[in-house]
Design a protein around this motif. Structure first.
Motif, mmCIF file in Angstrom:
data_model
loop_
_atom_site.group_PDB
_atom_site.id
_atom_site.type_symbol
_atom_site.label_atom_id
_atom_site.label_comp_id
_atom_site.label_asym_id
_atom_site.label_seq_id
_atom_site.Cartn_x
_atom_site.Cartn_y
_atom_site.Cartn_z
ATOM 1 N N PRO A 189 13.238 -18.893 -2.936
ATOM 2 C CA PRO A 189 13.406 -20.352 -2.985
ATOM 3 C C PRO A 189 14.885 -20.771 -2.915
ATOM 4 C CG PRO A 189 12.608 -19.486 -5.092
ATOM 5 C CD PRO A 189 12.661 -18.333 -4.150
ATOM 6 N N ILE A 190 15.179 -21.581 -1.912
ATOM 7 C CA ILE A 190 16.554 -22.018 -1.660
ATOM 8 C C ILE A 190 16.608 -23.535 -1.830
ATOM 9 C CG2 ILE A 190 18.448 -22.014 0.028
ATOM 10 C CD1 ILE A 190 17.473 -19.167 -0.776
ATOM 11 N N LYS A 219 6.598 -21.710 -13.276
ATOM 12 C CA LYS A 219 7.885 -21.262 -13.783
ATOM 13 C C LYS A 219 8.440 -20.230 -12.817
ATOM 14 C CE LYS A 219 7.930 -22.148 -18.595
ATOM 15 N NZ LYS A 219 8.374 -21.633 -19.862
ATOM 16 N N PRO A 220 8.896 -20.673 -11.645
ATOM 17 C CA PRO A 220 9.330 -19.702 -10.652
ATOM 18 C C PRO A 220 10.446 -18.800 -11.149
ATOM 19 C CG PRO A 220 10.029 -21.920 -10.039
ATOM 20 C CD PRO A 220 9.086 -22.060 -11.190
ATOM 21 N N MET A 221 11.266 -19.310 -12.075
ATOM 22 C CA MET A 221 12.405 -18.518 -12.515
ATOM 23 C C MET A 221 11.991 -17.174 -13.108
ATOM 24 S SD MET A 221 14.852 -20.254 -11.615
ATOM 25 C CE MET A 221 15.237 -21.927 -11.193
ATOM 26 N N SER A 222 10.764 -17.131 -13.660
ATOM 27 C CA SER A 222 10.348 -15.899 -14.313
ATOM 28 C C SER A 222 10.165 -14.754 -13.329
ATOM 29 C CB SER A 222 9.058 -16.124 -15.102
ATOM 30 O OG SER A 222 8.045 -16.516 -14.219
ATOM 31 N N THR A 223 10.099 -15.068 -12.019
ATOM 32 C CA THR A 223 9.951 -13.984 -11.044
ATOM 33 C C THR A 223 11.210 -13.793 -10.192
ATOM 34 O OG1 THR A 223 8.988 -15.454 -9.414
ATOM 35 C CG2 THR A 223 7.447 -14.286 -10.850
ATOM 36 N N LEU A 226 17.575 -13.177 -10.199
ATOM 37 C CA LEU A 226 18.835 -13.849 -10.532
ATOM 38 C C LEU A 226 18.619 -15.107 -11.374
ATOM 39 C CD1 LEU A 226 20.694 -13.339 -7.138
ATOM 40 C CD2 LEU A 226 21.247 -12.263 -9.326
ATOM 41 N N ALA A 227 17.370 -15.410 -11.689
ATOM 42 C CA ALA A 227 17.008 -16.531 -12.566
ATOM 43 C C ALA A 227 17.584 -17.870 -12.124
ATOM 44 C CB ALA A 227 17.428 -16.224 -14.007
ATOM 45 N N ARG A 228 17.681 -18.057 -10.809
ATOM 46 C CA ARG A 228 18.110 -19.358 -10.287
ATOM 47 C C ARG A 228 17.647 -19.478 -8.846
ATOM 48 N NH1 ARG A 228 22.235 -18.838 -6.596
ATOM 49 N NH2 ARG A 228 23.448 -16.922 -6.694
ATOM 50 N N VAL A 258 16.000 -12.200 -2.179
ATOM 51 C CA VAL A 258 15.796 -11.687 -3.538
ATOM 52 C C VAL A 258 14.487 -10.913 -3.558
ATOM 53 C CG1 VAL A 258 17.085 -13.358 -4.907
ATOM 54 C CG2 VAL A 258 14.745 -13.883 -4.233
ATOM 55 N N THR A 259 14.420 -9.891 -4.400
ATOM 56 C CA THR A 259 13.164 -9.152 -4.509
ATOM 57 C C THR A 259 12.376 -9.696 -5.697
ATOM 58 O OG1 THR A 259 14.143 -7.559 -6.001
ATOM 59 C CG2 THR A 259 14.187 -7.033 -3.655
#
Ligand SMILES: NC(=O)c1ccc[n+]([C@@H]2O[C@H](COP(=O)([O-])OP(=O)(O)OC[C@H]3O[C@@H](n4cnc5c(N)ncnc54)[C@H](O)[C@@H]3O)[C@@H](O)[C@H]2O)c1
Length: 342
Positions: A189-190, A219-223, A226-228, A258-259
């Motif tokens: 996600p960009i 909560k996309p950050m959980s996957t 880089l948590a952003r 990102v993986t």
């Protein structure tokens, strides 16, 4: 730094997001640019901005779903610059209506809209470019993390981005012997207007519908390791590298930014806990680590599943032991019986 000095590069989707960042970076690194987009005004703006910096650039308003538009644009680019050394095929859409129904509810219009831009448009671009490119040229196609893993609520987008990878791999094999490289990018996600539309942060009419509500539910950050969210210039550097001679032995690949996105954590979830329309972990389910990571953390549902698997495995071992012991006992009895008979 991957130099693009003197290269002639075409870029679609140049009026916004990743395409715009790629145009800026390619110009900065010495490329001459043919920019294309369906949005006239923002395209004119970026052409003006780059011209003001002394960059050699032309802009063309086009719809990539029209093979005439695409053929005319590539022909005009060759006419203007004399050749085409690289192409960043970035234009794409996620949905027509910013709704995220499951597959059985997807309308023909939605399917055709997304496929016509992301897949058919990509095919028209590649065909026009490969007909005219010379050895040494490089093409970069925008797929997506969703083009690698699939994503609930986005069947047309996911299918269209898987198709981009199929086109990329095939073109790389067909045109590799001619010295032309073709790669795909699969960004996570960009932060672009596209992502803002998905999360319902732009125009009122673009807000996701009631059933999906990705903004609240997910909560996309959980996957994301880089948590952003990523920024467009961070993808542009990858595109520039693939367009440059620094990547001269890279072709037919798909480069993720990102993986971990929609990867193992999601597959571990029991079906009953998969509530997310979007494919990220549902709210309240945090993971501390990735599969294989030393800091692996499990959600309550995953802990239950793991305990159940352990229990079954122990029961299986007990049953095997009982079977083994029964076999030994049977052999013993048989020996005794034979002795008695003798
Ligand atoms: N932003 C993300 O999180 C993300 C993640 C993975 C992949 N991608 C892919 O990256 C690419 C760029 O996405 P973005 O986030 O910059 O989106 P964006 O919406 O900001 O930009 C897309 C651009 O494509 C143009 N476009 C759309 N339809 C077109 C058509 N028919 N003809 C010509 N131009 C057209 C739009 O006008 C726009 O300028 C897309 O292919 C997208 O699928 C984006």
């Amino acid at each position: 730094m991957a130099s693009l000095q003197g290269k002639v590069i075409s870029i679609t989707g140049a009026a916004s997001g990743i395409g715009l960042a790629t145009a800026r970076l390619a110009g900065e690194r010495g490329a001459r640019l043919a920019l294309g987009d369906i949005q006239a005004e923002p395209l004119q703006k970026v052409v003006g901005e780059l011209k003001a910096q002394g960059i050699d650039v032309i802009g063309t308003v086009l719809n990539i779903t029209s093979n005439e538009d695409v053929d005319n644009w590539i022909a005009a680019t060759i006419k203007h610059f004399g050749r085409l050394d690289g192409a960043a095929n970035i234009a794409g859409v996620t949905t027509k209506e910013a709704k995220y129904p499951h597959l059985a509810e997807v309308s023909n219009e939605e399917w055709e809209f997304v496929m016509s831009i992301n897949t058919t448009g990509m095919f028209y671009l590649l065909r026009a470019q490969l007909r005219l490119m010379l050895p040494g040229a490089s093409i970069v196609n925008a797929s997506s993390g969703t083009g690698l893993f699939g994503r609930p609520g986005m069947a047309p987008y996911s299918a269209s981005k898987h198709a981009v990878i199929g086109l990329t791999k095939t073109a790389a094999k067909e045109y590799g012997p001619k010295g032309i490289r073709v790669n795909a990018i699969a960004p996570g996600p960009i932060k672009t207007p596209m992502l803002a539309r998905v999360y319902g942060e732009t125009k009122e009419e673009s807000k996701p519908n009631e059933e999906s509500k990705p903004k609240e539910d997910l909560k996309p950050m959980s996957t994301i390791p880089l948590a952003r969210f990523g920024e467009s210039p961070e993808v542009a550097t990858l595109v520039a590298f693939l367009l440059s001679d620094d990547s001269s032995y890279i072709t037919g690949t798909t480069r993720a930014t990102v993986t971990g996105l929609l990867g193992p954590p999601r597959f571990w979830q029991p079906a009953s806990s998969r509530k997310s329309t979007y494919g990220y972990l549902p709210a309240g389910q945090e993971l501390e680590g990735e599969a294989g990571s030393p800091r692996l953390g499990l959600t309550p549902a995953q802990k239950l599943a793991a305990a159940e698997a352990r229990r079954l495995s122990q029961a299986q071992k007990r049953a095997q032991g009982q079977l083994h012991r029964a076999g030994i006992e049977a052999q013993k009895q048989e020996r005794l019986r034979k002795k008695r008979v003798a």
